[in-house]
Design an enzyme around this catalytic site. Structure first.
Site, PDB file in Angstrom:
ATOM      1  N   CYS A  11       0.891  -1.167   0.000  1.00 29.10           N
ATOM      2  CA  CYS A  11       0.000   0.000   0.000  1.00 29.10           C
ATOM      3  C   CYS A  11       0.918   1.202   0.000  1.00 29.10           C
ATOM      4  O   CYS A  11       1.749   1.348  -0.909  1.00 29.10           O
ATOM      5  CB  CYS A  11      -0.977  -0.018   1.180  1.00 29.10           C
ATOM      6  SG  CYS A  11      -0.186  -0.118   2.796  1.00 29.10           S
TER       7      CYS A  11
HETATM    8  O1  LIG Z   1      -0.976   2.957   3.161  1.00 28.31           O
HETATM    9  S1  LIG Z   1      -0.972   3.010   4.625  1.00 28.31           S
HETATM   10  O2  LIG Z   1      -2.065   2.256   5.151  1.00 28.31           O
HETATM   11  O3  LIG Z   1       0.293   2.558   5.163  1.00 28.31           O
HETATM   12  S2  LIG Z   1      -1.175   4.844   5.115  1.00 28.31           S
END
Ligand SMILES: O=S(=O)([O-])[S-]
Length: 392
Positions: A345
């Site tokens: 992510c």
């Molecule tokens: O993408 S995140 O959940 O690490 S902010």
């Protein structure tokens, strides 16, 4: 094959010519040289010496030796398996707080189910005085977390900050983590139980970090702090403490290692775009994945499938989605149990939730901690899908 015995006259000589006899003597001499086991007895009959063992005897000896060898191998194997069994059952006992476990199969199942423990289970561990290290994972707002912790926290818990584990998504050095964990009194054989105040990303990340640094037994408390409080409303046995945790616990003996089965680097993710050894899951929101979200340059790694965190966790009820739902979700995204999964992510917080759900469902998940921020600047243009780029 015959043997000439000196001083005894063979019968055949009486009917043979001198030449025949000469030839026979020659032949006998040769045979005697070649095969000293034959001779003529007093009556001139050909005999074989006793010392030569008959063919049937040889077979018998071969059979007996084979049987003895097989028997020895069998006995040795039995002894070895006995020792193996004893040492495995000792391990089982250690891992199950001294309670014997019924079989290897149930041990594997238990390993997976140990990833999450219920408040009820945690209470039984506390009542029976098992070696438990309870950690409350603070949110990104450290001072708010400190205040909330000091008002009330699960009995004997200690507060762990995200900055103790990672900086901008990059895990700290193992020795740094080891020093921190020891300062919190964490031992190698302590069962680490992690919870947060309902956000789940902080506690899931903490579990992943402990796994990354090689701790053997880490569980997530289902329902977190709120779940514990709900139980407390029904029974005073679910205790909470007030104030800061004692600042100087006994030094733990936790020895950090680097468990690369749960992590992956940029180079390996890049290589995977060629060799396709891993499936790739993007844990960002759909808008971020598609590159339509505002505020930054969003997009995804070419070929990744998007599984946002609300597909695996239901915040309205404070629970992970049911096992069957998760199975279907991963199947629909064409994830194979035979193929490890790369998850990414931005700073690995959401990835850790997807990692947790995948691991619990039997997948081998690895977090690419550089995530989209690293990929977008380093990867070749053809391997990133940004905004309106059409994926071929
Ligand atoms: O993408 S995140 O959940 O690490 S902010």
């Amino acid at each position: 094959m015959q043997k000439w015995s000196v001083g005894v006259r063979p019968k055949e000589y009486e009917t043979k010519t001198v030449e025949d006899v000469y030839n026979t003597v020659e032949e006998v001499d040769t045979k005697e040289y070649e095969d000293p086991d034959y001779f003529y007895d007093e009556l001139g009959r050909v005999r074989r010496t006793e010392k030569r063992i008959s063919t049937s005897k040889r077979w018998k000896i071969a059979c007996v030796s084979a049987t003895v060898t097989l028997l020895s191998v069998f006995i040795l194997a039995t002894i070895l398996s006995f020792f193996f069994f004893v040492s495995s059952s000792n391990n089982f006992q250690k891992e199950s707080y001294g309670l014997p476990r019924p079989s290897i199969e149930s041990n594997i199942l238990l390993k997976r189910s140990e990833m999450e423990i219920t408040p009820n289970h945690l209470l039984t561990l506390l009542i029976t005085k098992r070696k438990i290290c309870i950690l409350e994972a603070a949110s990104g707002d450290e001072s708010k977390s400190r205040d909330a912790f000091s008002v009330d926290h699960i009995e004997s818990a200690r507060l762990i900050f995200h900055s103790n584990m990672s900086h901008a998504g990059v895990p700290v050095h193992p020795l740094q983590f080891q020093r921190f964990a020891r300062s919190q009194g964490i031992d190698n054989d302590c069962h680490v139980v992690v919870y947060d105040r309902g956000q789940m990303i902080w506690s899931a990340y903490t579990v992943w970090i402990f796994k990354l640094f090689g701790h053997q037994k880490v569980s997530l408390l289902s329902g977190g702090y709120l779940g514990w409080k709900t139980h407390q409303a029904r029974s005073g046995q679910y205790k909470t403490d007030q104030g800061d945790a004692p600042s100087k616990p006994r030094q733990g003996d936790f020895l950090a290692s680097w468990n690369d089965s749960v992590i992956i680097t940029y180079d390996d993710v890049l290589l995977n775009t060629e060799i396709d050894n891993f499936d790739v899951v993007d844990a960002q929101t759909k808008d971020e994945f598609l590159g339509t979200a505002q505020g930054a340059l969003y997009g995804h790694i070419k070929g990744a499938r998007n599984i946002p965190v609300d597909a695996v966790y239901d915040w309205a009820v404070g629970q992970w989605k049911a096992a069957d739902h998760l199975k279907g979700l991963f199947n629909n995204n064409a994830l194979s149990l035979r193929k490890p999964v790369i998850i990414y992510c931005s700073t690995s917080l959401r990835s850790s939730m997807i990692w947790w759900a995948l691991t619990r469902s039997g997948y081998n998940g690895k977090i690419y901690f550089g995530g989209w921020p690293e990929w977008v600047v380093r990867a070749p243009d053809g391997l990133k899908v940004i905004g309106t780029t059409v994926e071929s």
